[in-house]
Design a protein around this motif. Sequence first.
Motif, PDB file in Angstrom:
ATOM      1  N   PHE A   1      12.354 -13.400  -0.245  1.00  0.00           N
ATOM      2  CA  PHE A   1      13.420 -13.778   0.684  1.00  0.00           C
ATOM      3  C   PHE A   1      12.949 -13.588   2.130  1.00  0.00           C
ATOM      4  N   ILE A   2      12.299 -12.458   2.381  1.00  0.00           N
ATOM      5  CA  ILE A   2      11.815 -12.159   3.728  1.00  0.00           C
ATOM      6  C   ILE A   2      10.713 -13.129   4.141  1.00  0.00           C
ATOM      7  N   GLU A   3       9.870 -13.533   3.192  1.00  0.00           N
ATOM      8  CA  GLU A   3       8.832 -14.528   3.480  1.00  0.00           C
ATOM      9  C   GLU A   3       9.447 -15.806   4.038  1.00  0.00           C
ATOM     10  N   ALA A   4      10.533 -16.270   3.419  1.00  0.00           N
ATOM     11  CA  ALA A   4      11.200 -17.486   3.885  1.00  0.00           C
ATOM     12  C   ALA A   4      11.796 -17.282   5.277  1.00  0.00           C
ATOM     13  N   LEU A   5      12.372 -16.120   5.528  1.00  0.00           N
ATOM     14  CA  LEU A   5      12.924 -15.839   6.857  1.00  0.00           C
ATOM     15  C   LEU A   5      11.837 -15.904   7.919  1.00  0.00           C
ATOM     16  N   GLN A   6      10.724 -15.237   7.653  1.00  0.00           N
ATOM     17  CA  GLN A   6       9.649 -15.181   8.644  1.00  0.00           C
ATOM     18  C   GLN A   6       9.025 -16.548   8.888  1.00  0.00           C
ATOM     19  N   GLU A   7       8.883 -17.344   7.844  1.00  0.00           N
ATOM     20  CA  GLU A   7       8.329 -18.680   8.003  1.00  0.00           C
ATOM     21  C   GLU A   7       9.168 -19.533   8.941  1.00  0.00           C
ATOM     22  N   ASN A   8      10.467 -19.295   8.928  1.00  0.00           N
ATOM     23  CA  ASN A   8      11.375 -20.113   9.715  1.00  0.00           C
ATOM     24  C   ASN A   8      11.783 -19.455  11.033  1.00  0.00           C
TER      25      ASN A   8
ATOM     26  N   ILE B   1      10.284  -1.779  -0.032  1.00  0.00           N
ATOM     27  CA  ILE B   1      10.058  -3.096   0.569  1.00  0.00           C
ATOM     28  C   ILE B   1      10.384  -3.056   2.064  1.00  0.00           C
ATOM     29  N   GLY B   2      11.471  -2.402   2.419  1.00  0.00           N
ATOM     30  CA  GLY B   2      11.849  -2.307   3.826  1.00  0.00           C
ATOM     31  C   GLY B   2      10.786  -1.623   4.665  1.00  0.00           C
ATOM     32  N   ALA B   3      10.216  -0.557   4.129  1.00  0.00           N
ATOM     33  CA  ALA B   3       9.177   0.172   4.856  1.00  0.00           C
ATOM     34  C   ALA B   3       7.928  -0.687   5.018  1.00  0.00           C
TER      35      ALA B   3
ATOM     36  N   ILE C   1       3.436  -5.457   7.504  1.00  0.00           N
ATOM     37  CA  ILE C   1       2.703  -6.087   6.409  1.00  0.00           C
ATOM     38  C   ILE C   1       3.386  -7.411   6.046  1.00  0.00           C
ATOM     39  N   LYS C   2       2.618  -8.470   5.860  1.00  0.00           N
ATOM     40  CA  LYS C   2       3.163  -9.758   5.469  1.00  0.00           C
ATOM     41  C   LYS C   2       3.592  -9.719   4.002  1.00  0.00           C
ATOM     42  N   PRO C   3       4.720 -10.366   3.658  1.00  0.00           N
ATOM     43  CA  PRO C   3       5.226 -10.313   2.280  1.00  0.00           C
ATOM     44  C   PRO C   3       4.210 -10.724   1.226  1.00  0.00           C
ATOM     45  N   ARG C   4       3.455 -11.802   1.470  1.00  0.00           N
ATOM     46  CA  ARG C   4       2.497 -12.253   0.460  1.00  0.00           C
ATOM     47  C   ARG C   4       1.326 -11.274   0.322  1.00  0.00           C
ATOM     48  N   ASP C   5       0.941 -10.626   1.404  1.00  0.00           N
ATOM     49  CA  ASP C   5      -0.103  -9.604   1.324  1.00  0.00           C
ATOM     50  C   ASP C   5       0.407  -8.401   0.533  1.00  0.00           C
ATOM     51  N   ALA C   6       1.667  -8.029   0.762  1.00  0.00           N
ATOM     52  CA  ALA C   6       2.267  -6.915   0.027  1.00  0.00           C
ATOM     53  C   ALA C   6       2.354  -7.236  -1.461  1.00  0.00           C
ATOM     54  N   LEU C   7       2.670  -8.484  -1.785  1.00  0.00           N
ATOM     55  CA  LEU C   7       2.770  -8.899  -3.185  1.00  0.00           C
ATOM     56  C   LEU C   7       1.444  -8.691  -3.904  1.00  0.00           C
ATOM     57  N   ILE C   8       0.343  -9.041  -3.261  1.00  0.00           N
ATOM     58  CA  ILE C   8      -0.979  -8.878  -3.868  1.00  0.00           C
ATOM     59  C   ILE C   8      -1.248  -7.409  -4.176  1.00  0.00           C
ATOM     60  N   ILE C   9      -0.890  -6.538  -3.239  1.00  0.00           N
ATOM     61  CA  ILE C   9      -1.116  -5.102  -3.428  1.00  0.00           C
ATOM     62  C   ILE C   9      -0.236  -4.560  -4.553  1.00  0.00           C
ATOM     63  N   LEU C  10       1.035  -4.948  -4.569  1.00  0.00           N
ATOM     64  CA  LEU C  10       1.971  -4.437  -5.570  1.00  0.00           C
ATOM     65  C   LEU C  10       1.630  -4.930  -6.980  1.00  0.00           C
ATOM     66  N   LYS C  11       0.969  -6.077  -7.075  1.00  0.00           N
ATOM     67  CA  LYS C  11       0.564  -6.617  -8.375  1.00  0.00           C
ATOM     68  C   LYS C  11      -0.723  -5.974  -8.889  1.00  0.00           C
ATOM     69  N   SER C  12      -1.404  -5.250  -8.038  1.00  0.00           N
ATOM     70  CA  SER C  12      -2.728  -4.739  -8.370  1.00  0.00           C
ATOM     71  C   SER C  12      -2.684  -3.584  -9.369  1.00  0.00           C
ATOM     72  N   LYS C  13      -3.763  -3.446 -10.125  1.00  0.00           N
ATOM     73  CA  LYS C  13      -3.900  -2.336 -11.067  1.00  0.00           C
ATOM     74  C   LYS C  13      -3.935  -1.011 -10.319  1.00  0.00           C
TER      75      LYS C  13
ATOM     76  N   LEU D   1       0.033  -0.020   2.332  1.00  0.00           N
ATOM     77  CA  LEU D   1       1.422  -0.476   2.395  1.00  0.00           C
ATOM     78  C   LEU D   1       2.190   0.210   3.516  1.00  0.00           C
ATOM     79  N   PHE D   2       1.978   1.518   3.646  1.00  0.00           N
ATOM     80  CA  PHE D   2       2.692   2.297   4.666  1.00  0.00           C
ATOM     81  C   PHE D   2       1.677   2.769   5.696  1.00  0.00           C
ATOM     82  N   VAL D   3       1.378   1.895   6.632  1.00  0.00           N
ATOM     83  CA  VAL D   3       0.284   2.158   7.569  1.00  0.00           C
ATOM     84  C   VAL D   3       0.660   3.187   8.622  1.00  0.00           C
ATOM     85  N   PHE D   4       1.939   3.484   8.754  1.00  0.00           N
ATOM     86  CA  PHE D   4       2.370   4.509   9.701  1.00  0.00           C
ATOM     87  C   PHE D   4       2.813   5.748   8.929  1.00  0.00           C
ATOM     88  N   LYS D   5       2.278   6.888   9.272  1.00  0.00           N
ATOM     89  CA  LYS D   5       2.621   8.117   8.562  1.00  0.00           C
ATOM     90  C   LYS D   5       4.025   8.594   8.913  1.00  0.00           C
TER      91      LYS D   5
END
Length: 267
Positions: A31-38, A54-56, A62-74, A102-106
Amino acid sequence: MEKNKLTNKFKYKVSLALSGGGSRGIFHLGFIEALQENGVQIKAISGSSVGSIIGAIISCGIKPRDALIILKSKEFRNIFKFNWFYKSLFRVNLDAKILDKLFVFKNLKDTKIPFFSSAIDYNTHEILYFNKGDAKKFIYASCAFYPLFSPIKYKNFILADSGLINFIPIKPLLNFNYPIIEINIIPDYTSQKYSFKFIFVKLYRFLISAKITTNIKKGTWYIAPKEISKFKIFSFNKFQEKFDLGYKYGKRWCAKNLSNDLIQFSI
């Protein structure tokens, strides 16, 4: 995938209240990906449970599609370990390096977008919102649904998932002068077969329904996708399908609202 940007020239500004719902939270990313694209500017985010994760992530830039790749990872899946019922069923390795991607800020106060993680204090039953302090600790606390995950101690608090009584954490967003999109990924669309699962889900829905109804009246838009109910809450499968469903709903929201300023609707 070809991006379907709308032709409007203005940039809309919103706040997001993201519900919990386990792995269905990937819907939030789409959903956020679509918002940002527009060109929609997200000015503040509040999250409960997976909505906090997801909010953090988004608040860190972090871009949604980049986050998706990380969350899908082993590597991400490996942060969850069976705990042999010692205090909880599972434990999370908060020191895993994958979380730093994912959480680049401590500290939550450093996020690029104002962000609030919701949790409940077991001692007082008070709902707390954290927007500064140890990012990993407070995000985990928001997801600590007992007995799956153990609560976390912080000062005099015992913090855990607040989803049962604060499913869509809209309160901190009311301090911002932006319309609010509420996204509920556990809508009341359950099977009618009277199984143990049916009874459990209905009971859970009963416990959170009153709070959801109250919050809906405070937000501007309420998104509760019926199709998300076909996905299991605790399954690591079909992440792309969940993302694509969120993306579809996000595009639909943009089509209705960016071309017709401030038209309220419910999907």
